[in-house]
Design a protein around this motif. Structure first.
Motif, PDB file in Angstrom:
ATOM      1  N   ARG A  45      -5.260   8.688   1.920  1.00  0.00           N
ATOM      2  CA  ARG A  45      -5.898   7.701   1.060  1.00  0.00           C
ATOM      3  C   ARG A  45      -4.813   6.729   0.642  1.00  0.00           C
ATOM      4  N   SER A  49       0.348   5.684   0.092  1.00  0.00           N
ATOM      5  CA  SER A  49      -0.567   6.823   0.138  1.00  0.00           C
ATOM      6  C   SER A  49      -0.450   7.539  -1.201  1.00  0.00           C
ATOM      7  N   ARG A  61      -8.437   3.094  -0.011  1.00  0.00           N
ATOM      8  CA  ARG A  61      -9.133   3.120   1.272  1.00  0.00           C
ATOM      9  C   ARG A  61      -8.631   4.308   2.074  1.00  0.00           C
ATOM     10  N   GLU A  84      -7.490   6.073   5.518  1.00  0.00           N
ATOM     11  CA  GLU A  84      -6.920   5.837   6.842  1.00  0.00           C
ATOM     12  C   GLU A  84      -6.584   7.215   7.403  1.00  0.00           C
ATOM     13  N   GLY A  85      -7.477   7.694   8.269  1.00  0.00           N
ATOM     14  CA  GLY A  85      -7.319   9.068   8.752  1.00  0.00           C
ATOM     15  C   GLY A  85      -7.510  10.032   7.599  1.00  0.00           C
ATOM     16  N   GLU A 103       0.840  -1.211   0.000  1.00  0.00           N
ATOM     17  CA  GLU A 103       0.000   0.000   0.000  1.00  0.00           C
ATOM     18  C   GLU A 103       0.868   1.250   0.000  1.00  0.00           C
TER      19      GLU A 103
END
Length: 131
Positions: A74, A37, A68, A70-71, A35
């Protein structure tokens, strides 16, 4: 991994459109290993954050990556199932073309005049002249 249903024409169009740009192919390659960002991806390219985000959106619309939250970040990663479906499609195309090439090779390998049907005897004109 079991590959799901075949791709629709619309999905095929989106996948190939997404893969048509070198930057998108590179983003996909990077996200295969984990993953990232969108911000981290943007730092890897000589373009604006917004431009990278647009590339990510095209890949996501094609189903090649999953995004997705997360805080505030993305995170994106490649979707191996969609990649497998696209690969299965290409494998079917390859099988089809290999079969066509094999048939063409077989036709070219046949001796000249061998059409699979017996030839009729040729009329010998010299014999007819003396009669």
């Amino acid at each position: 991994m079991v590959v799901g249903i075949e791709l629709s024409d619309h999905e095929i169009d989106r996948v190939f459109h997404a893969l048509a740009a070198a930057t998108r192919r590179d983003i996909l390659r990077r996200t295969l290993s984990g993953e990232y960002s969108v911000s981290a991806l943007a730092r890897e390219y000589d373009m604006s954050f917004a431009a990278v985000q647009k590339h990510v959106t095209v890949l996501e619309a094609a189903g090649l990556i999953v995004k997705r939250a997360e805080g505030r970040e993305r995170l994106v990663r490649a979707d191996p199932e969609m990649i497998a479906r696209a690969r299965a499609l290409l494998a079917r195309y390859e099988e089809m073309w290999r079969a066509r090439i094999d048939r063409l090779d077989a036709l070219l390998a046949e001796p000249a005049g061998s059409s699979g049907t017996p030839e009729e005897p040729k009329n010998d004109h010299r014999r007819n002249e003396g009669e």
